[in-house]
Design a protein around this motif. Structure first.
Motif, PDB file in Angstrom:
ATOM      1  N   SER A 131       0.788  -1.221   0.000  1.00 53.84           N
ATOM      2  CA  SER A 131       0.000   0.000   0.000  1.00 53.84           C
ATOM      3  C   SER A 131       0.824   1.277   0.000  1.00 53.84           C
ATOM      4  O   SER A 131       0.389   2.292  -0.540  1.00 53.84           O
ATOM      5  CB  SER A 131      -0.950  -0.003   1.209  1.00 53.84           C
ATOM      6  OG  SER A 131      -1.924   0.993   1.086  1.00 53.84           O
ATOM      7  N   GLY A 134      -0.766   4.547   0.713  1.00 53.73           N
ATOM      8  CA  GLY A 134      -2.199   4.281   0.765  1.00 53.73           C
ATOM      9  C   GLY A 134      -2.945   4.833  -0.430  1.00 53.73           C
ATOM     10  O   GLY A 134      -4.183   4.901  -0.418  1.00 53.73           O
ATOM     11  N   GLU A 153       1.006  -3.169   4.270  1.00 55.86           N
ATOM     12  CA  GLU A 153       2.347  -2.643   4.019  1.00 55.86           C
ATOM     13  C   GLU A 153       3.319  -3.274   5.002  1.00 55.86           C
ATOM     14  O   GLU A 153       2.993  -3.459   6.175  1.00 55.86           O
ATOM     15  CB  GLU A 153       2.350  -1.119   4.167  1.00 55.86           C
ATOM     16  CG  GLU A 153       3.711  -0.462   4.050  1.00 55.86           C
ATOM     17  CD  GLU A 153       4.419  -0.775   2.745  1.00 55.86           C
ATOM     18  OE1 GLU A 153       5.595  -1.193   2.813  1.00 55.86           O
ATOM     19  OE2 GLU A 153       3.793  -0.624   1.666  1.00 55.86           O
ATOM     20  N   LEU A 162       1.478   5.827   5.787  1.00 57.56           N
ATOM     21  CA  LEU A 162       0.198   5.166   5.516  1.00 57.56           C
ATOM     22  C   LEU A 162      -0.800   5.452   6.636  1.00 57.56           C
ATOM     23  O   LEU A 162      -1.960   5.808   6.373  1.00 57.56           O
ATOM     24  CB  LEU A 162       0.422   3.666   5.351  1.00 57.56           C
ATOM     25  CG  LEU A 162      -0.826   2.801   5.186  1.00 57.56           C
ATOM     26  CD1 LEU A 162      -1.696   3.275   4.036  1.00 57.56           C
ATOM     27  CD2 LEU A 162      -0.423   1.330   4.987  1.00 57.56           C
TER      28      LEU A 162
END
Length: 291
Positions: A131, A134, A153, A162
């Motif tokens: 991710s 994100g 992640e 994130l």
């Protein structure tokens, strides 16, 4: 870099912005920055606290603003990523916090995000692997109506960004895990509607720009000798996580145009395999449906 102080206003330490912007663009162009004028304007707008489109309304800047601008231009000329200097990266409708330790999301990934948004029905369960900031997970949370978004992640450094970016989205769950783990998200097996992944996929040894080589984490860029070392296990895990009829989208390097669709077909658990190109016509991501 020194920008000439031209036509200061009487009794004030002010400089005309237009020549300062031109000098900055020349400096960045000489340093090999492809988007020199755009970057100069974005840095100026950042220093002035305005949108780039409002620069046309600004005639002069104060001395302290000029000095800050010059400092940022010089750092950009040293190939520090523009997004690191601004502290954020624009991605679709989001401004994502970025910095050292996290991969800066690229505009071409917005195409995969758009595909994911189109395939996310209200109440859907969505998983975003690798991710990073994100970008994919939060775009879906922002523009669709998912019931649950899980952003996975591994990197502790990337997780800082994130979690910061995800804080505004209560429907997003952040999970620290290795996406190649065979038991990843076991509690969601057979229940995921949409799975997206922008993994490290550049083949090792591929030349990359200084912004990438010196600032993006290598583990978020390079995917083994052929660039597929993360994509292979991700495809297998996607097959396990997706419900029948669920869909997967995986971004890949432009040298993987045939390879990733072939891997999806060879798995045997997917149908409707489609190769997608970016706006420049380069192979960019592959999608498929769980049989």
């Amino acid at each position: 870099m020194t920008l000439a102080h031209e036509h200061p206003s009487e009794g004030t330490d002010r400089t005309r912005l237009a020549p300062a912007l031109a000098a900055a663009a020349n400096r960045l162009s000489a340093a090999g920055v492809a988007s020199a004028r755009v970057d100069a304007e974005l840095l100026a707008a950042y220093v002035l606290g305005i949108g780039r489109g409002r620069l046309l309304l600004v005639d002069t800047v104060r001395g302290d603003e000029l000095r800050r601008f010059e400092e940022l231009v010089e750092r950009r000329a040293q190939r520090v990523p523009l997004q690191h200097l601004l502290g954020t990266a624009a991605f679709r409708h989001l401004e994502l916090a970025v910095g050292d330790g996290v991969f800066v999301p690229r505009p071409e990934t917005e195409l995969l995000a758009g595909w994911g948004i189109e395939h996310t029905r209200p109440g859907a369960t969505v998983v975003d692997l690798c991710s990073g900031t994100g970008a994919l997970a939060l775009s879906i949370a922002d523009e669709a109506e998912p019931g649950l978004v899980v952003a996975v992640e591994r990197s502790p450094e990337a997780l800082v960004y994130l979690r910061r970016n995800a804080a505004a989205f209560p429907g997003v769950r952040v999970v620290q895990a290795d996406v190649t783990a065979p038991d990843l998200l076991g509690e969601l097996a057979g229940r995921v509607d949409v799975l997206l992944c922008n993994p490290p996929y550049v083949p090792e040894g591929t030349p990359v720009p200084p912004e990438v080589a010196d600032h993006d984490p290598a583990e978020a860029v390079f995917g083994g000798a052929d660039g597929l070392s993360v994509i292979r296990p991700v495809i297998g895990r996607a097959a396990a996580l997706l419900r029948p009829g669920g869909v997967v989208g995986i971004e890949h390097d432009d040298v993987h145009g045939p390879a990733v669709p072939d891997l999806l077909r060879q798995d045997g658990r997917f149908t409707d395999v489609v190769a997608h190109r970016d706006l420049a016509g380069r192979p960019r991501f592959a999608t498929a449906r769980r049989a």
